[in-house]
Design an enzyme around this catalytic site. Structure first.
Site, PDB file in Angstrom:
ATOM      1  N   GLU A 239     -12.003  26.208  25.166  1.00  0.00           N
ATOM      2  CA  GLU A 239     -13.260  25.731  24.583  1.00  0.00           C
ATOM      3  C   GLU A 239     -14.455  26.143  25.432  1.00  0.00           C
ATOM      4  OE1 GLU A 239     -15.682  24.861  22.190  1.00  0.00           O
ATOM      5  OE2 GLU A 239     -13.866  23.848  21.533  1.00  0.00           O
ATOM      6  N   ASP A 243     -17.369  28.827  24.208  1.00  0.00           N
ATOM      7  CA  ASP A 243     -18.761  28.410  24.068  1.00  0.00           C
ATOM      8  C   ASP A 243     -19.693  29.304  24.879  1.00  0.00           C
ATOM      9  OD1 ASP A 243     -17.878  26.358  22.477  1.00  0.00           O
ATOM     10  OD2 ASP A 243     -17.955  24.837  24.045  1.00  0.00           O
ATOM     11  N   SER A 437     -15.647  25.158  16.442  1.00  0.00           N
ATOM     12  CA  SER A 437     -16.097  25.230  17.834  1.00  0.00           C
ATOM     13  C   SER A 437     -16.893  26.485  18.100  1.00  0.00           C
ATOM     14  CB  SER A 437     -14.885  25.234  18.778  1.00  0.00           C
ATOM     15  OG  SER A 437     -14.524  23.950  19.156  1.00  0.00           O
TER      16      SER A 437
END
Length: 508
Positions: A239, A243, A437
């Site tokens: 994650e 990002d 995400s």
């Protein structure tokens, strides 16, 4: 204050979904708690266009009152608690003490299931503070959110870049989506909230070298003693790196500030308020890819998070949040539909997911992301937040579960199917990752580009895009109906609860 009557703090307790064996939490354990204070006066909503507040002006007009904070301190100190920090802009007092001291102060019992603390009833505060205290966070420390990413795999193995010709780099997606060119996000700061994992600078350097881009300036910021703690590629690092790499590749000129916090409602909220009120890095856009279904949150958490996002709107900060990766059920298995929070806040840009088909570098079709195994774009209608004015004409249906006239999400969408996902580098390993995400940092990068291009913050863009939906490319095919929810939503012309208004690439 010792003998005065107490007031039950509304919405402070959420009964557990199922029974489990609990025992008394260790009385001598030292913990930290965040007490949220009410504003000096109500904050207008939404912030009028062209009338944004500066951070100092916000604190002066709408922060917490110093005298009110002193009253809370006096109460806390009378129970042996100590003050760690007071931040009037964040309306937060951090207190420290033992479990037994906090139990006495807030007239509550703390239990444990062996892994984390749980409340055994509502929190109570002195009657004299009922108009001062808006929330108390940190007495319990159960994990509250999950990251909204999914790794592309084949035969149980992670797919490499070479084995995924249908996947994209963020640079390629920005071009396919016709993001602004000639700008890099220079002068902007993108904040990223993370509740676990970490990054390695060597991975960032290697990844951006591979894209022939200068690596962005990435800064790790500790919240509530959490730190940049990279582990393994199959954990939360996926994650974090997704990002950073997506936002940084779309807006390589922007500074990236990553706020690492514990995965609790206290840690999550503290990270958000830290980012919003960060007078050093001054983020103009915040990307969040963690969340869980609304029914997992206490009302005080829903309200206090929402008020923080309202603050961001007043300051001209855009909040981009993943709408979820489990279609209409949002990870729940009760046979009902659910939406994800914090994406369901009416003050954020909720980001849904699509699947792309590209031929000779030309986008030929795009539909709602939905795999056969209940992996799909999150979306639906809030059972907590009322329909906002900007969605009055969007055709948002009533909630399937409760018939509540609630806020619809997502607002926009972008590539999220792991099979057409994002080529990233995590802990030295090539991976292809999808999920909503990825859409939150994609949109955050876009906002940074637009901010540089217009030389002004885009801020709270929801009213603008709903007033002029033609600026989005509509996604009309697909659905997010899932087996567990037994129902869901279907895409069609205009706004829908699968892809929102569609793909955003401009604001005019």
């Amino acid at each position: 204050m010792e003998n005065q009557s107490t007031h039950q703090l509304s919405g402070s307790y959420l009964p557990p979904k199922s029974s489990e064996t609990l025992q008394q939490s260790g009385k001598d354990e030292v913990i930290e708690v965040s007490v949220r204070l009410n504003r000096k006066k109500a904050l207008p909503s939404p912030a009028p266009a062209g009338a944004l507040l500066s951070r100092p002006d916000y604190e002066t007009q709408y922060g917490a009152d110093a005298a009110a904070a002193e009253l809370v301190e006096t109460f806390a100190h009378s129970h042996g608690l100590t003050t760690v920090d007071i931040d009037l802009a964040r309306r937060t007092i951090q207190l420290k003490g033992t479990v037994s001291e906090f139990e006495a102060a807030f007239n509550v019992q703390l239990m444990t299931n062996g892994s984390y603390r749980l409340l055994n009833g509502a929190i109570h505060i002195p009657e004299s503070l009922k108009d001062i205290i808006a929330g108390v966070f940190g007495l319990d420390n159960k994990p509250i959110a999950r990251p909204m990413f999914q790794v592309a795999k084949k035969d149980g193995k992670v797919v490499s870049h070479a084995a995924a010709p249908q996947a994209f780099t963020p640079v390629e997606l920005a071009a396919l989506y016709d993001f602004p060119t000639g700008v890099s996000g220079k002068g902007q700061c993108i904040a990223i909230i993370e509740l676990g994992g970490g990054f390695r600078n060597k991975d960032i350097t290697q990844y951006f070298n591979g894209l022939s881009l200068h690596a962005p300036n990435v800064k790790a910021i500790s919240v509530d003693n959490a730190k940049n703690s990279p582990g393994t590629a199959d954990g939360a690092d996926g994650e974090v790196m997704l990002d950073i790499e997506v936002a940084g590749a779309v807006a390589p000129g922007a500074k990236i500030a990553v706020y690492f916090a514990p995965n609790t409602d206290k840690g999550f909220l503290d990270a958000i308020t830290k980012a919003i009120h960060d007078t050093t890095n001054k983020p103009s856009v915040i990307s969040i890819s963690w969340g869980s279904a609304e029914l997992n949150w206490t009302p005080q958490a829903l309200d206090n998070f929402n008020e923080s996002f309202k603050t961001a709107a007043a300051l001209g900060i855009t909040i981009c949040i993943a709408s979820g990766d489990s279609g209409s059920r949002d990870g729940e298995t009760d046979g009902k539909v659910h939406v994800d929070f914090p994406a369901s806040s009416p003050y954020v840009l909720a980001c849904g997911g699509t699947r792309l088909t590209v031929d000779n570098n030309t986008l030929t079709s795009e539909v709602v992301w939905h795999d056969a195994d209940d992996s799909a774009s999150g979306g639906g209608v809030s059972d907590y937040f009322a329909l906002p004015d900007y969605q009055a004409n969007a055709g948002v249906p009533l909630s399937i579960s409760t018939k509540f006239k609630g806020r619809g999400l997502p607002d926009v969408a972008g590539d999220a199917d792991p099979d057409t996902g994002y080529k990233v580098l995590v802990d030295g390993q090539e991976m292809v990752i999808g999920g909503t995400s990825a859409v939150a940092p994609l949109m955050a990068g876009l906002i940074a580009l637009l901010n540089e291009k217009t030389k002004s913050p885009a801020g709270f863009i929801n009213p603008k895009i709903y007033a002029n939906p033609s600026i989005c490319r509509d996604i009309t095919g697909g659905d997010n109906k899932t087996t567990s929810a037994k129902t869901g939503y279907t895409a069609g012309p205009g706004w829908d609860a699968c892809s929102g208004l569609g793909v955003l690439s401009r604001l005019s």
